[in-house]
Write an enzyme that holds these catalytic residues in place. Sequence first.
Site, PDB file in Angstrom:
ATOM      1  CD  GLU A   1      29.640  38.218  40.964  1.00  0.00           C
ATOM      2  OE1 GLU A   1      30.765  38.680  41.238  1.00  0.00           O
ATOM      3  OE2 GLU A   1      29.150  37.220  41.530  1.00  0.00           O
TER       4      GLU A   1
ATOM      5  CB  THR B   1      31.062  35.003  44.896  1.00  0.00           C
ATOM      6  OG1 THR B   1      30.983  36.122  44.011  1.00  0.00           O
ATOM      7  CG2 THR B   1      29.718  34.294  44.909  1.00  0.00           C
TER       8      THR B   1
ATOM      9  CG  ASP C   1      28.964  39.145  45.173  1.00  0.00           C
ATOM     10  OD1 ASP C   1      28.871  40.268  44.634  1.00  0.00           O
ATOM     11  OD2 ASP C   1      29.542  38.186  44.622  1.00  0.00           O
ATOM     12  CG  HIS C   2      32.548  40.523  45.536  1.00  0.00           C
ATOM     13  ND1 HIS C   2      33.036  41.111  44.383  1.00  0.00           N
ATOM     14  CD2 HIS C   2      32.169  39.268  45.177  1.00  0.00           C
ATOM     15  CE1 HIS C   2      32.966  40.251  43.378  1.00  0.00           C
ATOM     16  NE2 HIS C   2      32.428  39.126  43.827  1.00  0.00           N
TER      17      HIS C   2
END
Length: 647
Positions: A255, A300, A475-476
Amino acid sequence: MSNLKRLASKKLMFFWLALFLYWLKTYVTYKTEFNLGVKGPYQELLLALNPLSMGVLLFGLALFAKGRRSNVWIIIFASLLGAILYANVLFYRFFDDFITLPNVMQASNLSTMSGNVFAAMRWYDLWFFFDVAVLIALYLWKREVPEIRFRKSVATTAIVTAIALFVANLAMAEIDRPQLLARTFDRNYIVKYLGLYNYTIYDGIQTVQAESQRAYASSDDLTEIENYTVSRFAKPNEDYFGIAEGKNIIKIHLESFQSFLIDYELNGEEVTPFLNSLAAGAEDMTYFDNFFHQTGQGKTADAELMLDTGLFGLPQGSAFVTKAQNTYQSLPAILNQECGHESAVLHGDYKSFWNRDTMYKQLGIDQFFDASYYDMSEENTVNLGLKDKPFFEESIPMLQSLETPFYAHLISLTNHYPFNLGPEDATIERATTGDNTVDNYFQTARYLDEALEQFFADLKASGLYEDSVIMIYGDHNGISENHNRAMTEILGTEITPHQNAQNQRVPLLIRVPGMEGGVNHTYGGEIDVMATLLHLQGINAKPYVQFGTDLFSEEHDDIVSFRSGDYITPAYTSVNGVLYDTETGEILEPTEKTTEIQEKVDQQLDYSDRVLYEDLLRFHAIDGFEPIEPTDYHYGNPNKEPANEDQ
């Protein structure tokens, strides 16, 4: 002329005061809260001009009301405009973006993210409603003033003036940025040139148009796109095609984890020592050090969509919410039908978040182990849900329960904004930039690293490790442009638009039994993962409509398209229409080649959007692949009472 004089009369002082306060508040907010990239006096003039048309329009409409009721309507409209502005400020602080209508449809997520919303609030946010407070006070103070009646022609003049202001604004914007409204990928441009409120209306129109596209779509609309994806197909590397056939796939979602954390030392101490070792080739990991996230507003959910479908997220909102009834050709379903993989997602949050319980059925995911399967006691939770260490520990028995081979996706949570972690879990000191978000980020990243190291040990002890492909990805981004000052201190370099684009790197690490590890410098993004995993399993990706290319292929396309329409390649980086040398950051003049690259990026995003908006995969038949039937899938822990998902 007489109507203009009446519009400027003293009787309209309430109107003019409301308009001035609204304009002042909006302009100051533009300058202090949003990073709009305003350059030069002409764009500054447009920035100052663009709030006026909406203010004059709404406050002009209020003049149609009789007497003091017109002032009441002015207060109501001022409150509405203030609410829109403040909602966008909170959203921008969190997502570095502006609200879209599909975002409003995702409002159910806010119940879970309420802590993050409050974290984005500031004491000085009362500023966003100061004009309303002034107007209410003035209205109450002037209660004894006799009724003032305005001629309808005065209100009509205000409406006409508002339209003229907007037309002039649009014409001036088109001079500086031709085809402004055709560039739907970048909301920043629309807000900078036309204003936040006009953007809100524009977004609503765009959303309605997009929703109508599905009804008129046909199989003919898919043909052009199918030919495009076939023409871009990258043949698999013969050395790696099928090397992972029959193996489990364990996909680990880091994450908000950005690649600058790899090998980063804070106060002389490695922040992520375990991931550093993997990136250096331990466990025979292949580390892609030029891998980028390509998410948009879905964050996400966009990452999940790209990795499991090879389709980009939408320009507005999240496909997980707005396109959760579409037909998909997903990686879990393909693996199941071609190789017999059972699929599962494991996540320490409740199944309704990001509409996963609906979307996963459309993707053909067999099992969804959500928060109801985990110990969600207070000591085990932080931020959005379950802490990473208990999450990974409790996931081992669930993985062992799956039939082999399986495809399992584990989604971590602790390294999520606002990156809060109790002292009992923190094993590294915070940074000292004075920016809480950035300073906290290193503690939650270290915690995630420790949880991952223990998970690897548990996988080995369980017997699952040796026969599994293990893929780890970010994810980002976790740190947005709102924190450039602190990031300049952390990285020791100015965060220019070029540098910010480089900072969008996220890690991708893949361990394949029998494959030697090391660092791979290929440029790629999340859109490329599906084709890569299919080829490792010995499945030809060519028949499927997806927009990535195999990262191990010699024919891989190294143009990385960002959701905004910007792009990055080994040679060029394009941000907001400005071209840079990727390695040096030097500003370059566009060439025929870079124009061609931009056209390819725009086409790729447009085709992907059309697949989603028009639900085109419902017309696509592939020999040997059966369309997913979502009614075949059911989620929920049969051994546990339903939990309160709003807690």
